[in-house]
Design an enzyme around this catalytic site. Sequence first.
Site, mmCIF file in Angstrom:
data_model
loop_
_atom_site.group_PDB
_atom_site.id
_atom_site.type_symbol
_atom_site.label_atom_id
_atom_site.label_comp_id
_atom_site.label_asym_id
_atom_site.label_seq_id
_atom_site.Cartn_x
_atom_site.Cartn_y
_atom_site.Cartn_z
ATOM 1 N N GLU A 1 -10.580 -8.341 4.318
ATOM 2 C CA GLU A 1 -9.822 -8.235 5.366
ATOM 3 C C GLU A 1 -10.601 -9.101 6.532
ATOM 4 O O GLU A 1 -10.007 -9.696 7.506
ATOM 5 C CB GLU A 1 -9.505 -6.936 6.100
ATOM 6 C CG GLU A 1 -8.505 -6.247 5.298
ATOM 7 C CD GLU A 1 -8.233 -4.535 5.486
ATOM 8 O OE1 GLU A 1 -9.462 -4.081 5.147
ATOM 9 O OE2 GLU A 1 -7.579 -4.115 6.040
ATOM 10 N N ARG B 1 -7.688 2.998 13.039
ATOM 11 C CA ARG B 1 -8.420 1.734 12.897
ATOM 12 C C ARG B 1 -8.503 0.694 14.149
ATOM 13 O O ARG B 1 -9.330 0.000 14.212
ATOM 14 C CB ARG B 1 -8.169 1.059 11.692
ATOM 15 C CG ARG B 1 -8.982 -0.168 11.068
ATOM 16 C CD ARG B 1 -8.531 -0.778 9.761
ATOM 17 N NE ARG B 1 -9.356 -0.091 8.822
ATOM 18 C CZ ARG B 1 -10.595 -0.064 8.459
ATOM 19 N NH1 ARG B 1 -11.411 -0.779 8.984
ATOM 20 N NH2 ARG B 1 -11.142 0.778 7.549
ATOM 21 N N GLU C 1 0.715 -1.467 -0.191
ATOM 22 C CA GLU C 1 0.067 0.019 -0.010
ATOM 23 C C GLU C 1 0.943 1.254 0.031
ATOM 24 O O GLU C 1 0.528 1.997 -0.577
ATOM 25 C CB GLU C 1 -0.883 0.033 1.269
ATOM 26 C CG GLU C 1 -1.742 1.198 1.155
ATOM 27 C CD GLU C 1 -2.762 1.073 2.303
ATOM 28 O OE1 GLU C 1 -3.342 0.166 2.718
ATOM 29 O OE2 GLU C 1 -3.392 2.508 2.587
HETATM 30 N N1 MTE Z 1 -5.978 -11.653 -1.305
HETATM 31 C C1 MTE Z 1 -4.946 -11.958 -1.793
HETATM 32 N N2 MTE Z 1 -4.956 -13.056 -2.458
HETATM 33 N N3 MTE Z 1 -3.774 -11.122 -2.153
HETATM 34 C C2 MTE Z 1 -3.593 -9.938 -1.362
HETATM 35 O O1 MTE Z 1 -2.699 -9.462 -1.483
HETATM 36 N N4 MTE Z 1 -4.848 -8.428 0.173
HETATM 37 C C3 MTE Z 1 -5.815 -8.160 1.447
HETATM 38 C C4 MTE Z 1 -7.046 -8.598 0.879
HETATM 39 N N5 MTE Z 1 -7.169 -10.256 0.235
HETATM 40 C C5 MTE Z 1 -4.788 -9.587 -0.772
HETATM 41 C C6 MTE Z 1 -5.966 -10.527 -0.384
HETATM 42 C C7 MTE Z 1 -5.936 -6.984 1.879
HETATM 43 S S1 MTE Z 1 -4.713 -6.370 2.937
HETATM 44 C C8 MTE Z 1 -6.902 -6.054 1.386
HETATM 45 S S2 MTE Z 1 -7.189 -4.626 1.977
HETATM 46 C C9 MTE Z 1 -8.058 -6.661 0.387
HETATM 47 O O2 MTE Z 1 -7.748 -7.926 -0.396
HETATM 48 C C10 MTE Z 1 -7.771 -5.546 -1.138
HETATM 49 O O3 MTE Z 1 -8.575 -6.103 -1.929
HETATM 50 P P1 MTE Z 1 -10.038 -5.641 -2.091
HETATM 51 O O4 MTE Z 1 -10.476 -4.277 -1.400
HETATM 52 O O5 MTE Z 1 -10.605 -5.691 -3.597
HETATM 53 O O6 MTE Z 1 -10.977 -6.588 -1.488
HETATM 54 N N1 HPA Z 2 -7.506 0.848 5.765
HETATM 55 C C1 HPA Z 2 -6.477 0.528 4.920
HETATM 56 N N2 HPA Z 2 -5.639 1.254 4.281
HETATM 57 C C2 HPA Z 2 -5.641 2.431 4.544
HETATM 58 C C3 HPA Z 2 -6.605 2.920 5.547
HETATM 59 C C4 HPA Z 2 -7.713 2.179 5.960
HETATM 60 O O1 HPA Z 2 -8.560 2.707 6.881
HETATM 61 N N3 HPA Z 2 -6.685 4.298 5.603
HETATM 62 C C5 HPA Z 2 -5.455 4.598 4.534
HETATM 63 N N4 HPA Z 2 -5.015 3.357 4.185
HETATM 64 MO MO1 MOS Z 3 -5.248 -4.025 3.062
HETATM 65 S S1 MOS Z 3 -4.069 -3.941 4.793
HETATM 66 O O1 MOS Z 3 -6.184 -2.615 3.622
HETATM 67 O O2 MOS Z 3 -4.163 -3.498 2.093
#
Ligand code: MTE
Ligand code: HPA
Ligand code: MOS
Length: 748
Positions: A706, A304, A226
């Site tokens: 998450e 958070r 990120e």
């Molecule tokens: N799943 C896979 N396979 N690989 C990833 O890197 N990242 C996770 C989750 N699932 C991740 C994953 C995290 S930290 C987040 S915030 C969300 O996927 C982000 O994707 P989305 O917002 O499209 O669900």
């Molecule tokens: N979640 C995940 N990533 C972020 C957030 C949050 O609330 N705020 C800024 N980056």
């Molecule tokens: Mo997920 S820790 O918000 O990339």
Amino acid sequence: MNNNEIIKHVRGESQFIDDLKLPHDILYGTVLTSEIPHGKIEKIDLGNALSLKGVVQIIDHHDIPGENQIGAIIRDEELLSDGIVKFAGEPILLILSESLDSGREALKEIKVDISPIPAITDPRESFRAGNLIVPPRTFDYGDTDSAWEKCEVVAEGRVESGGQEHFYMETQASLAYPVEKDSVKVLSSTQSPTSVQKAVSGVLGIPMNRVEVDVRRLGGGFGGKEDQATPWAAMAALGAYITKRPVKIVLSRSDDIRNTGKRHPFSSDFKIGLDSSGKIVAYEATFYQNCGAYADLSTAILERALFHATNSYFIPNVRVTGISCYTNLPPFTAFRGFGGPQAMFVIESAISKAAAKINMNVRKIQKMNLLKEGDLFPYGMVTENCNIIATWEKLEEKFQVEETYKKIDEFNRKNDLIKKGAAVMPVSFGISFTNKMLNQAGALVHIYTDGSVSVSTGAVEMGQGVNKKMINVAAETLSIPPSRVRIETTNTTRVANTSPTAASSGADLNGMATRSACIGLVKRLRSVAAKSMGVDIDQIKFKSGKVFNIGNGQSILWEELIGIAYSERVSLTSQAYYATPDIYFDKTKEKGKPFAYHVFGTALIEAELDVLRGVYKFNRVSIVHDTGKSLDQQTDLGQIEGGFIQGLGWVTVEELLFEEGGKIITGGSSTYKVPDIKFIPDEINVEMMQDLKNPYAVLGSKAVGEPPFMYGIGGYFAVRKCLFAAKPDVQLNFDCPLTPEKIIISLM
Ligand code: MTE
Ligand code: HPA
Ligand code: MOS
């Protein structure tokens, strides 16, 4: 045709940055980093490095044409150190060479003389030294001070949770190309193309419109990309801009583990009070967040954590304080759950301690205190469409929770060498970036003259299946088969000012934008069809790749309609924007409605412990998870199972260790254990609750990325139960990960 990325991954057809064919004039970037956790750079001696064959240039902070600064929220982090280093692994020099080997040879030649400054690795010590990123924050609700005397039992304690290495399959990677004289194009394994664009623009001192960032896919991000893909992308861009040659930087696994941030370790204090029935009357906690050397996303992560301090429970008196402490460790960063897991581990520990003191089942206390519709969170948000009790009850009914506990007790009465234990873990997780500004997204949809569709959004595919979901949203809205839709790379020239794909909101936000862009196209096409078929607009229906006149049942193909629209000179491109409505937060009062909605679910985790060897396994895991109307069931199932296992790893076997001074000990896969195939529970049952409506995300779906991570926390408490069954008087602090090593020591 299958649009699922997974098939391509399995066949080895998916390309990642390290797989790309390289131009003949490519340079490799090798980064020289500090060996010392804290110190002042006295002298840099390049030795013979520059005369080694293939070494082209060595760049330090003086060579940066713009600003030597990459801090995203707080401007405290240099790209290349200009004097003081604050963690072992901090970048100092960038070596550019024609082969990777010559870069590594150059590393050996260079001597950096750093005079050490005392290093701090413990957040409480850093707090005592006043070494904070920002002043502490407190969320207050009710009145804890006067509540304690109403309690039958009050329990206090301390909780430690360790860091966690992301261990994404693809390490940090970037490939930068000079474009003409004054611009760059950067391919980066980032969750946040715009953050990379901004940082590169700042470092090079050129406007953002001269920096194009493009992302095809990541081999996993989990939050680790990120913010922390940025330095490597900025260094590659810097090298390309200075040398006018393309530059590739891909970290080795050991450099990646050593030099990049991980989940924040937390050290916390709690105090919890219950009445005689088991109702939680008051809760206080203080979180000491170990932030590492630079702020990175720490303050957002702490926020958070505060939002999730009471997990799924309604508590009438709450005071929680969070403190972001600088230490001399790598800058800790986003990791699935973003502070939520750390805070939830504390309240679950508090309940566990109070339950022992009042001699009541943990699950009875948990259940009695679950959030009900209309209950307030300590930050002032009212629960709405609150399904936590529904998921709990469904779990009880479908997976025989009470019988399971009975069977475990029976088993434990009869067996001495194996002991079993179980825990129930409810999760309520808020969806939206806690920084309101970031809750926006854009999409750009083209229909080509053959009827095939191209979708660009701000979402980055990292294995979570967001591309598949965007395809489903577009296909559903345009009423065409998913095979007609292609998701383009995430590119800053097509969709600008993107938020990171994070906070589980990638599919929510970009899905809304995609749907809205597609609705715009359907509106135009409906007029074209009505005109062409000579009927009113409301007589036109799109279905399964065809366009019907519902009056007489006649239809034309989607492709035909697109041909007509083109010849009628109707635009086949649509752009749309989405911003989450009705969210706000007042930081002066620490009250508001920061989340669009919450995701709920409950898990039952069953474990068994080999009392002689200290090793444990998970027999059965049962999860009832509120997915809303799933955009893609296979994808969501993968997210639920994968998230859970990653959470289980965090609290059990993944132990991040640093030397006293701050150098990493667990710097590779031989010393850092992640869950493997043998670690996976024998049985995993997932029940998706899809019937519960969600008006706040696209097509009634819910974010899923998450929340399932936090079911893993139940694994800690299940193993803990096994341990208490083996040795009722065991001394055991609330300290995760609960490794087999710690167990065997406490059994001795
Ligand atoms: N799943 C896979 N396979 N690989 C990833 O890197 N990242 C996770 C989750 N699932 C991740 C994953 C995290 S930290 C987040 S915030 C969300 O996927 C982000 O994707 P989305 O917002 O499209 O669900
Ligand atoms: N979640 C995940 N990533 C972020 C957030 C949050 O609330 N705020 C800024 N980056
Ligand atoms: Mo997920 S820790 O918000 O990339």
